[in-house]
Write a protein that holds these residues in place. Structure first.
Motif, PDB file in Angstrom:
ATOM      1  N   UNK A 267      46.674  43.139  24.147  1.00  0.00           N
ATOM      2  CA  UNK A 267      47.294  43.149  25.474  1.00  0.00           C
ATOM      3  C   UNK A 267      46.376  43.794  26.508  1.00  0.00           C
ATOM      4  N   UNK A 268      45.748  44.898  26.125  1.00  0.00           N
ATOM      5  CA  UNK A 268      44.821  45.572  27.036  1.00  0.00           C
ATOM      6  C   UNK A 268      43.610  44.670  27.336  1.00  0.00           C
ATOM      7  N   UNK A 269      43.128  43.999  26.309  1.00  0.00           N
ATOM      8  CA  UNK A 269      41.977  43.102  26.510  1.00  0.00           C
ATOM      9  C   UNK A 269      42.329  41.963  27.449  1.00  0.00           C
ATOM     10  N   UNK A 270      43.560  41.422  27.278  1.00  0.00           N
ATOM     11  CA  UNK A 270      43.983  40.341  28.170  1.00  0.00           C
ATOM     12  C   UNK A 270      44.112  40.823  29.604  1.00  0.00           C
ATOM     13  N   UNK A 271      44.699  41.992  29.814  1.00  0.00           N
ATOM     14  CA  UNK A 271      44.819  42.556  31.157  1.00  0.00           C
ATOM     15  C   UNK A 271      43.436  42.797  31.769  1.00  0.00           C
ATOM     16  N   UNK A 272      42.506  43.308  30.981  1.00  0.00           N
ATOM     17  CA  UNK A 272      41.157  43.561  31.460  1.00  0.00           C
ATOM     18  C   UNK A 272      40.479  42.246  31.868  1.00  0.00           C
ATOM     19  N   UNK A 273      40.707  41.197  31.062  1.00  0.00           N
ATOM     20  CA  UNK A 273      40.098  39.893  31.389  1.00  0.00           C
ATOM     21  C   UNK A 273      40.680  39.320  32.677  1.00  0.00           C
ATOM     22  N   UNK A 274      42.013  39.443  32.843  1.00  0.00           N
ATOM     23  CA  UNK A 274      42.650  38.936  34.067  1.00  0.00           C
ATOM     24  C   UNK A 274      42.144  39.689  35.279  1.00  0.00           C
ATOM     25  N   UNK A 275      42.020  41.000  35.167  1.00  0.00           N
ATOM     26  CA  UNK A 275      41.533  41.811  36.273  1.00  0.00           C
ATOM     27  C   UNK A 275      40.103  41.435  36.627  1.00  0.00           C
ATOM     28  N   UNK A 276      39.291  41.210  35.632  1.00  0.00           N
ATOM     29  CA  UNK A 276      37.891  40.825  35.879  1.00  0.00           C
ATOM     30  C   UNK A 276      37.817  39.470  36.548  1.00  0.00           C
ATOM     31  N   UNK A 277      38.644  38.537  36.100  1.00  0.00           N
ATOM     32  CA  UNK A 277      38.659  37.194  36.713  1.00  0.00           C
ATOM     33  C   UNK A 277      39.094  37.277  38.155  1.00  0.00           C
ATOM     34  N   UNK A 278      40.102  38.076  38.477  1.00  0.00           N
ATOM     35  CA  UNK A 278      40.555  38.228  39.870  1.00  0.00           C
ATOM     36  C   UNK A 278      39.458  38.829  40.744  1.00  0.00           C
ATOM     37  N   UNK A 279      38.769  39.798  40.211  1.00  0.00           N
ATOM     38  CA  UNK A 279      37.682  40.423  40.972  1.00  0.00           C
ATOM     39  C   UNK A 279      36.560  39.407  41.268  1.00  0.00           C
ATOM     40  N   UNK A 280      36.240  38.556  40.295  1.00  0.00           N
ATOM     41  CA  UNK A 280      35.204  37.552  40.441  1.00  0.00           C
ATOM     42  C   UNK A 280      35.597  36.525  41.501  1.00  0.00           C
ATOM     43  N   UNK A 281      36.841  36.077  41.520  1.00  0.00           N
ATOM     44  CA  UNK A 281      37.284  35.117  42.486  1.00  0.00           C
ATOM     45  C   UNK A 281      37.273  35.695  43.895  1.00  0.00           C
ATOM     46  N   UNK A 282      37.659  36.954  44.045  1.00  0.00           N
ATOM     47  CA  UNK A 282      37.641  37.585  45.349  1.00  0.00           C
ATOM     48  C   UNK A 282      36.208  37.659  45.889  1.00  0.00           C
ATOM     49  N   UNK A 283      35.265  37.876  45.056  1.00  0.00           N
ATOM     50  CA  UNK A 283      33.862  37.951  45.447  1.00  0.00           C
ATOM     51  C   UNK A 283      33.382  36.589  45.976  1.00  0.00           C
ATOM     52  N   UNK A 284      33.788  35.507  45.317  1.00  0.00           N
ATOM     53  CA  UNK A 284      33.395  34.159  45.703  1.00  0.00           C
ATOM     54  C   UNK A 284      33.976  33.828  47.102  1.00  0.00           C
ATOM     55  N   UNK A 285      35.270  34.206  47.299  1.00  0.00           N
ATOM     56  CA  UNK A 285      35.901  33.909  48.584  1.00  0.00           C
ATOM     57  C   UNK A 285      35.173  34.617  49.717  1.00  0.00           C
ATOM     58  N   UNK A 286      34.760  35.837  49.545  1.00  0.00           N
ATOM     59  CA  UNK A 286      34.084  36.593  50.596  1.00  0.00           C
ATOM     60  C   UNK A 286      32.735  35.951  50.941  1.00  0.00           C
ATOM     61  N   UNK A 287      32.113  35.361  49.969  1.00  0.00           N
ATOM     62  CA  UNK A 287      30.851  34.732  50.245  1.00  0.00           C
ATOM     63  C   UNK A 287      31.050  33.454  51.038  1.00  0.00           C
TER      64      UNK A 287
END
Length: 287
Positions: A267-287
């Protein structure tokens, strides 16, 4: 008890008698002395004893000697006397005062002294056979209990060959003694081939006397050993089953614990993966 007159004191043999209740020999003298004569007698030190440990003597007192073979010490302890022949007088229940018969080995038993008896104060042989006339001597002993109540005990003795025969009090003849478990009326009827005379008629049935060692049959040993082994095996099997169940329970508890830990980790690994994916998408939008 004997009298209280000590050594060199005045006494008389006319006062010698047997206590009517206990049948103990009584005299004017104490337990360590005897009276010499009927007139103007004196108490003198006993010249012999009949018992290994005589009554009335302390640890440091000098005891008189035992009589040699072929003689006896009378109740008064006046000195050793030769054994009495058949028909001669003897003191109450003193079988040891009577001379043994020539075939005493065949007649001797626990109920006589080398095949001889003192019945009605007369020496006789214990040689009466099956169907022959016999003599019975009944002696009643009376004991006073601590509450003052008197208890009587009748000892019946006879001149039949024991333990094979007993003297019937009705016919005064010797009858064959009865075996264990046979019906009876009096103690002297009972005997046991295995243990000798039983002399115990309880509830109208001949039985082994109190205190007789219990004879365990071989099959009883086998049954006992088998039961012990069976119980031991059952206990070991039960302990093994209980131990196995406890071990399985502990195993399930440990497994559930590790399953919960793995589930929590996933469960922790899944939450960490979701958080990382959200952070990556936010970075793309800003660019």
């Amino acid at each position: 008890m004997c009298g209280g007159v000590s050594k060199d004191g005045t006494c008389s043999t006319k006062d010698d008698h047997v206590d009517p209740d206990s049948h103990k020999f009584m005299s004017d003298c104490n337990d360590q002395t005897y009276c010499t004569t009927a007139t103007n007698g004196t108490c003198q030190t006993r010249q012999c004893r009949r018992d290994e440990f005589p009554f009335g003597y302390g640890p440091g007192d000098a005891v008189p000697p035992l009589c040699p073979r072929g003689s006896f010490c009378p109740d008064e302890g006046s000195g050793c006397q030769p054994l009495r022949s058949v028909g001669q007088s003897c003191q109450l229940s003193r079988d040891d005062q009577c001379a043994p018969p020539p075939n005493w080995q065949q007649l001797a038993s626990s109920q006589n002294a080398n095949g001889s008896l003192c019945l009605h104060s007369t020496c006789v042989f214990a040689n009466a056979g099956l169907g022959q006339r016999c003599v019975i001597d009944d002696i009643t002993y009376i004991d006073t209990g601590p509450d003052g109540q008197q208890h009587s005990n009748v000892v019946s003795r006879h001149n039949c060959q024991t333990p094979r025969f007993y003297c019937d009090p009705t016919y005064l003849q010797c009858f064959k003694a009865k075996a264990i478990a046979s019906t009876c009326e009096i103690d002297q009827e009972c005997t046991s081939v295995r243990n000798g005379p039983s002399l115990n008629c309880g509830g109208g049935v001949c039985s082994d006397p109190p205190g007789t060692p219990l004879q365990v049959a071989p099959w009883q040993y086998s049954v006992t050993v088998s039961c012990v082994i069976t119980v031991m095996i059952a206990i070991v099997a039960l302990l093994t089953l209980v131990h196995r169940r406890l071990r399985m329970k502990h195993y399930r508890e440990v497994r559930e614990y590790y399953d919960e830990q793995l589930s929590f980790r996933h469960t922790l690994a899944a939450l960490h993966a979701v958080a990382a994916e959200n952070t990556h998408q936010e970075s793309i939008v800003r660019l």
